[in-house]
Design a protein around this motif. Structure first.
Motif, PDB file in Angstrom:
ATOM      1  N   ARG A   1       0.808  -1.223   0.000  1.00 34.52           N
ATOM      2  CA  ARG A   1       0.000   0.000   0.000  1.00 34.52           C
ATOM      3  C   ARG A   1       0.837   1.268   0.000  1.00 34.52           C
ATOM      4  NH1 ARG A   1      -3.634  -1.689   4.931  1.00 34.52           N
ATOM      5  NH2 ARG A   1      -1.612  -2.540   5.441  1.00 34.52           N
ATOM      6  N   GLU A   2       2.064   1.204   0.484  1.00 35.71           N
ATOM      7  CA  GLU A   2       2.889   2.398   0.465  1.00 35.71           C
ATOM      8  C   GLU A   2       4.283   2.066  -0.023  1.00 35.71           C
ATOM      9  OE1 GLU A   2       4.695   3.721   4.415  1.00 35.71           O
ATOM     10  OE2 GLU A   2       2.844   2.743   5.032  1.00 35.71           O
ATOM     11  N   THR A   3       4.910   3.052  -0.637  1.00 36.78           N
ATOM     12  CA  THR A   3       6.266   2.894  -1.143  1.00 36.78           C
ATOM     13  C   THR A   3       7.243   2.985   0.018  1.00 36.78           C
ATOM     14  OG1 THR A   3       5.628   3.935  -3.219  1.00 36.78           O
ATOM     15  CG2 THR A   3       7.965   3.848  -2.730  1.00 36.78           C
ATOM     16  N   ILE A   4       8.195   2.099   0.055  1.00 38.23           N
ATOM     17  CA  ILE A   4       9.224   2.115   1.083  1.00 38.23           C
ATOM     18  C   ILE A   4      10.555   2.391   0.401  1.00 38.23           C
ATOM     19  CG2 ILE A   4      10.414   0.787   2.855  1.00 38.23           C
ATOM     20  CD1 ILE A   4       7.835  -0.878   3.111  1.00 38.23           C
ATOM     21  N   GLU A   5      11.181   3.486   0.786  1.00 36.69           N
ATOM     22  CA  GLU A   5      12.456   3.870   0.192  1.00 36.69           C
ATOM     23  C   GLU A   5      13.575   3.047   0.821  1.00 36.69           C
ATOM     24  OE1 GLU A   5      15.086   7.903  -0.022  1.00 36.69           O
ATOM     25  OE2 GLU A   5      12.926   8.058  -0.346  1.00 36.69           O
ATOM     26  N   ILE A   6      14.530   2.623  -0.006  1.00 39.27           N
ATOM     27  CA  ILE A   6      15.650   1.868   0.534  1.00 39.27           C
ATOM     28  C   ILE A   6      16.553   2.791   1.351  1.00 39.27           C
ATOM     29  CG2 ILE A   6      15.584   0.178  -1.322  1.00 39.27           C
ATOM     30  CD1 ILE A   6      18.069   1.460  -2.510  1.00 39.27           C
ATOM     31  N   SER A   7      17.246   2.205   2.298  1.00 41.07           N
ATOM     32  CA  SER A   7      18.133   2.992   3.166  1.00 41.07           C
ATOM     33  C   SER A   7      19.394   3.403   2.407  1.00 41.07           C
ATOM     34  CB  SER A   7      18.520   2.174   4.390  1.00 41.07           C
ATOM     35  OG  SER A   7      19.391   1.117   4.020  1.00 41.07           O
ATOM     36  N   ASP A   8      20.131   4.336   2.972  1.00 42.04           N
ATOM     37  CA  ASP A   8      21.389   4.763   2.357  1.00 42.04           C
ATOM     38  C   ASP A   8      22.355   3.588   2.230  1.00 42.04           C
ATOM     39  OD1 ASP A   8      20.478   7.357   2.099  1.00 42.04           O
ATOM     40  OD2 ASP A   8      21.509   8.081   3.900  1.00 42.04           O
ATOM     41  N   TRP A   9      22.416   2.744   3.278  1.00 40.98           N
ATOM     42  CA  TRP A   9      23.319   1.595   3.203  1.00 40.98           C
ATOM     43  C   TRP A   9      22.876   0.619   2.111  1.00 40.98           C
ATOM     44  CZ3 TRP A   9      22.754  -3.646   3.583  1.00 40.98           C
ATOM     45  CH2 TRP A   9      23.936  -4.372   3.512  1.00 40.98           C
ATOM     46  N   GLU A  10      21.574   0.363   1.984  1.00 36.20           N
ATOM     47  CA  GLU A  10      21.089  -0.540   0.932  1.00 36.20           C
ATOM     48  C   GLU A  10      21.435   0.001  -0.450  1.00 36.20           C
ATOM     49  OE1 GLU A  10      17.130  -2.602   2.845  1.00 36.20           O
ATOM     50  OE2 GLU A  10      17.049  -0.458   2.366  1.00 36.20           O
ATOM     51  N   LEU A  11      21.325   1.324  -0.626  1.00 37.78           N
ATOM     52  CA  LEU A  11      21.683   1.939  -1.906  1.00 37.78           C
ATOM     53  C   LEU A  11      23.172   1.765  -2.176  1.00 37.78           C
ATOM     54  CD1 LEU A  11      20.902   3.660  -4.363  1.00 37.78           C
ATOM     55  CD2 LEU A  11      21.324   5.680  -2.953  1.00 37.78           C
ATOM     56  N   LEU A  12      24.009   1.983  -1.173  1.00 34.15           N
ATOM     57  CA  LEU A  12      25.452   1.813  -1.333  1.00 34.15           C
ATOM     58  C   LEU A  12      25.799   0.360  -1.617  1.00 34.15           C
ATOM     59  CD1 LEU A  12      28.299   2.944  -1.262  1.00 34.15           C
ATOM     60  CD2 LEU A  12      28.276   2.612   1.218  1.00 34.15           C
TER      61      LEU A  12
ATOM     62  N   GLY B   1      24.440   7.693  -5.128  1.00 35.29           N
ATOM     63  CA  GLY B   1      23.629   8.896  -5.009  1.00 35.29           C
ATOM     64  C   GLY B   1      22.207   8.617  -5.470  1.00 35.29           C
ATOM     65  N   ARG B   2      21.307   9.437  -5.004  1.00 37.93           N
ATOM     66  CA  ARG B   2      19.901   9.294  -5.401  1.00 37.93           C
ATOM     67  C   ARG B   2      19.580  10.307  -6.492  1.00 37.93           C
ATOM     68  NH1 ARG B   2      17.234   6.247  -1.474  1.00 37.93           N
ATOM     69  NH2 ARG B   2      18.501   5.972   0.393  1.00 37.93           N
ATOM     70  N   TYR B   3      18.697   9.938  -7.382  1.00 40.27           N
ATOM     71  CA  TYR B   3      18.273  10.852  -8.438  1.00 40.27           C
ATOM     72  C   TYR B   3      16.818  11.152  -8.276  1.00 40.27           C
ATOM     73  CZ  TYR B   3      17.231  12.944 -12.860  1.00 40.27           C
ATOM     74  OH  TYR B   3      16.826  13.818 -13.823  1.00 40.27           O
ATOM     75  N   PRO B   4      16.355  12.353  -8.371  1.00 38.74           N
ATOM     76  CA  PRO B   4      17.201  13.551  -8.293  1.00 38.74           C
ATOM     77  C   PRO B   4      17.618  13.752  -6.847  1.00 38.74           C
ATOM     78  CG  PRO B   4      14.912  14.202  -8.396  1.00 38.74           C
ATOM     79  CD  PRO B   4      14.930  12.699  -8.477  1.00 38.74           C
ATOM     80  N   GLY B   5      18.774  14.257  -6.658  1.00 37.00           N
ATOM     81  CA  GLY B   5      19.244  14.431  -5.298  1.00 37.00           C
ATOM     82  C   GLY B   5      20.593  15.095  -5.244  1.00 37.00           C
ATOM     83  N   SER B   6      21.221  14.950  -4.122  1.00 33.28           N
ATOM     84  CA  SER B   6      22.486  15.605  -3.893  1.00 33.28           C
ATOM     85  C   SER B   6      23.652  14.732  -4.346  1.00 33.28           C
ATOM     86  CB  SER B   6      22.605  15.950  -2.408  1.00 33.28           C
ATOM     87  OG  SER B   6      22.517  14.754  -1.662  1.00 33.28           O
ATOM     88  N   GLN B   7      24.813  15.071  -3.877  1.00 33.39           N
ATOM     89  CA  GLN B   7      26.025  14.389  -4.279  1.00 33.39           C
ATOM     90  C   GLN B   7      26.053  12.955  -3.756  1.00 33.39           C
ATOM     91  OE1 GLN B   7      29.095  16.761  -2.589  1.00 33.39           O
ATOM     92  NE2 GLN B   7      28.881  18.387  -4.078  1.00 33.39           N
ATOM     93  N   ALA B   8      26.879  12.154  -4.406  1.00 30.19           N
ATOM     94  CA  ALA B   8      27.093  10.788  -3.916  1.00 30.19           C
ATOM     95  C   ALA B   8      27.863  10.846  -2.618  1.00 30.19           C
ATOM     96  CB  ALA B   8      27.883   9.980  -4.951  1.00 30.19           C
ATOM     97  N   TRP B   9      27.694   9.843  -1.793  1.00 29.23           N
ATOM     98  CA  TRP B   9      28.443   9.786  -0.536  1.00 29.23           C
ATOM     99  C   TRP B   9      29.216   8.504  -0.462  1.00 29.23           C
ATOM    100  CZ3 TRP B   9      26.825   5.585   2.172  1.00 29.23           C
ATOM    101  CH2 TRP B   9      25.538   5.118   1.949  1.00 29.23           C
TER     102      TRP B   9
END
Length: 76
Positions: free
Chosen positions: A10-21, A68-76
């Motif tokens: 029912r709702e979108t769950i954004e992945i964590s910063d660690w999961e993205l990395l 990094g996330r799109y659209p978003g800030s710099q990569a970390w």
């Protein structure tokens, strides 16, 4: 086995910063392997500068990985 009908969609769950990395590291590892590198080690812990250690032609390479996330800030 996974029963998909038990997931709450029912709702979108954004992945964590660690999961993205971690995902970014997997993509880079796959590309390096496709390019003929042998993966020796990797880490996705931010405290140890996320990187991959790979060898090719008897040379050792340390590849720093950022995400990094799109659209978003710099990569970390």
């Amino acid at each position: 086995s996974i029963v998909e009908s038990k997931f709450d969609e029912r709702e979108t769950i954004e992945i964590s910063d660690w999961e993205l990395l971690d995902f970014a590291t997997q993509v880079v590892r796959a590309k390096l392997e496709d390019d003929g590198f042998s993966i020796e080690a990797w880490t996705t812990e931010k405290s140890s500068a996320p990187h991959i250690v790979a060898t090719k032609d008897d040379l050792v390479h340390r590849v720093i990985v950022g995400a990094g996330r799109y659209p978003g800030s710099q990569a970390w």
